[in-house]
Motif scaffolding. Structure first.
Motif, PDB file in Angstrom:
ATOM      1  N   PRO A 134     207.677  70.196  61.098  1.00 44.98           N
ATOM      2  CA  PRO A 134     206.422  69.461  60.850  1.00 44.98           C
ATOM      3  C   PRO A 134     206.696  67.959  60.842  1.00 44.98           C
ATOM      4  CG  PRO A 134     206.752  71.210  59.219  1.00 44.98           C
ATOM      5  CD  PRO A 134     208.041  71.064  59.966  1.00 44.98           C
ATOM      6  N   ARG A 135     205.715  67.185  61.254  1.00 44.55           N
ATOM      7  CA  ARG A 135     205.865  65.729  61.233  1.00 44.55           C
ATOM      8  C   ARG A 135     206.064  65.265  59.788  1.00 44.55           C
ATOM      9  NH1 ARG A 135     204.794  60.745  63.536  1.00 44.55           N
ATOM     10  NH2 ARG A 135     204.524  61.570  65.644  1.00 44.55           N
ATOM     11  N   LYS A 136     207.104  64.468  59.591  1.00 48.67           N
ATOM     12  CA  LYS A 136     207.458  64.038  58.239  1.00 48.67           C
ATOM     13  C   LYS A 136     206.796  62.714  57.872  1.00 48.67           C
ATOM     14  CE  LYS A 136     211.559  63.674  55.294  1.00 48.67           C
ATOM     15  NZ  LYS A 136     213.046  63.775  55.261  1.00 48.67           N
ATOM     16  N   TYR A 137     206.680  61.816  58.840  1.00 45.73           N
ATOM     17  CA  TYR A 137     206.088  60.507  58.583  1.00 45.73           C
ATOM     18  C   TYR A 137     204.994  60.216  59.602  1.00 45.73           C
ATOM     19  CZ  TYR A 137     210.602  59.918  56.197  1.00 45.73           C
ATOM     20  OH  TYR A 137     211.707  60.086  55.395  1.00 45.73           O
ATOM     21  N   GLY A 138     203.980  59.456  59.170  1.00 43.62           N
ATOM     22  CA  GLY A 138     202.971  58.969  60.104  1.00 43.62           C
ATOM     23  C   GLY A 138     202.123  60.069  60.710  1.00 43.62           C
ATOM     24  N   SER A 139     201.515  59.741  61.862  1.00 44.04           N
ATOM     25  CA  SER A 139     200.634  60.686  62.553  1.00 44.04           C
ATOM     26  C   SER A 139     200.897  60.619  64.042  1.00 44.04           C
ATOM     27  CB  SER A 139     199.159  60.344  62.271  1.00 44.04           C
ATOM     28  OG  SER A 139     198.876  59.020  62.686  1.00 44.04           O
ATOM     29  N   THR A 140     200.380  61.616  64.769  1.00 46.14           N
ATOM     30  CA  THR A 140     200.603  61.675  66.211  1.00 46.14           C
ATOM     31  C   THR A 140     200.000  60.469  66.906  1.00 46.14           C
ATOM     32  OG1 THR A 140     200.275  62.987  68.209  1.00 46.14           O
ATOM     33  CG2 THR A 140     198.526  63.051  66.561  1.00 46.14           C
ATOM     34  N   LYS A 141     200.647  60.032  67.986  1.00 44.10           N
ATOM     35  CA  LYS A 141     200.189  58.842  68.712  1.00 44.10           C
ATOM     36  C   LYS A 141     199.403  59.204  69.968  1.00 44.10           C
ATOM     37  CE  LYS A 141     202.755  56.512  65.778  1.00 44.10           C
ATOM     38  NZ  LYS A 141     203.535  57.577  65.162  1.00 44.10           N
TER      39      LYS A 141
END
Length: 315
Positions: free
Chosen positions: A198-205
């Motif tokens: 899972p993405r740990k930081y921020g959000s998808t670009k």
């Protein structure tokens, strides 16, 4: 040098220290000679300052910064040009790809594969991303003939150095690098199931618009790969078929009118019949397509890379 790890990034300031340390640990454990190529795609956060700090601590890092955001394909293309390792591995900077996969990817390239593409069999992405991705992968398999890949767009891939030096990635073509490699003559394409986090930081670009662009680029790849050096075979063939359809409809209409005159029966003017306009449109379109193919052939023959072919070996 054994491995070049190419990482395109955009606004990933939080993940970069952890990612580079993770890669460094894996490389040291396996005694690889390596470099990490970080391509900052015009980040608006402090990613470049973080990279500068990491560079002072780790000389194996090569850092490249764009003046503005050009996109992932451009970042990969620049990273490929800079890579010096015998095996080139790409991964995303968001910590969703695991550097622990690197030894196996490296081994499979060394055992004869041209390209090994990761497959995130279990994904931690929302349905709005996974469902369109499945559709695009199915379409790409069908159009490219590469039926053994489930996920063309996985960021985690490994390549023989010759592969990345023989292809050009632009637009949204990063989604279809296996297709580009196949068109360049590298057919030993394999797949490896990889761990997806899972993405740990921020959000998808990436936004929804990427799907439209990706589909258009898929059509471009298909056309250029098939007919890039012989456009007349595409436009000319369709043009001739269209012209002949219109021509034979016209012959039929003329014959029908002459028979009506000979029999003394009532008949309509040729121009009063819908088929007349259909034949006219078919002839015009056929002529235009044929001329398009002719012009494209002239452009192709006068192109600076008209005789650019990928040669595997000279003895």
């Amino acid at each position: 040098m054994d491995i070049s790890v190419v990482i395109p990034l955009y606004n990933e300031e939080e993940s970069l220290p952890e990612l580079t340390e993770w890669i460094r640990r894996v490389m040291l454990e396996n005694q690889f000679r390596y470099e990490i190529i970080l391509v900052d795609d015009g980040s608006s956060d402090t990613s470049w300052k973080v990279i500068q700090g990491l560079k002072t601590q780790h000389p194996e890092i090569v850092a490249i910064k764009f003046r503005r955001n050009y996109g992932k394909s451009a970042a990969l293309n620049v990273g490929f040009n800079a890579a010096e390792g015998d095996v080139v591995i790409t991964m995303d900077a968001d910590l969703q790809d695991s550097p622990d996969e690197i030894p196996e990817l490296y081994s499979r390239i060394k055992n004869g594969a041209d390209l090994v593409s990761g497959w995130k069999a279990k994904r931690y992405d929302p349905l709005t991303k996974t469902i369109p991705t499945k559709l695009f992968n199915a379409a790409t398999r069908s159009m490219s003939g590469i039926h053994n890949l489930h996920d063309f767009n996985c960021g985690l891939k490994a390549y023989r150095k010759e592969v990345v030096k023989s292809i050009e990635v632009y637009g949204e073509m990063h989604r279809y690098i296996p297709v580009l490699a196949k068109w360049a003559g590298f057919t030993k394409i394999q797949e490896q199931v990889v761990q997806h986090y899972p993405r740990k930081y921020g959000s998808t670009k990436f936004g929804a618009g990427r799907f439209v662009k990706g589909f258009l680029d898929l059509l471009s790849i298909f056309f250029v790969g098939k007919f890039g050096k012989r456009p007349m075979h595409f436009f000319g063939a369709i043009g001739v078929i269209s012209f002949l359809i219109g021509f034979f409809i016209t012959i039929y209409l003329i014959f029908d009118k002459l028979m009506s005159i000979a029999n003394g029966t009532a008949y309509r003017n040729v121009t009063d019949q819908p088929l007349f306009y259909l034949s006219l449109v078919a002839i015009l379109i056929g002529t235009q397509l044929f001329l398009t193919g002719f012009i494209a052939e002239l452009v192709s023959r006068n192109s600076t890379d008209r005789n650019k072919y990928h040669i595997e070996e000279v003895i």
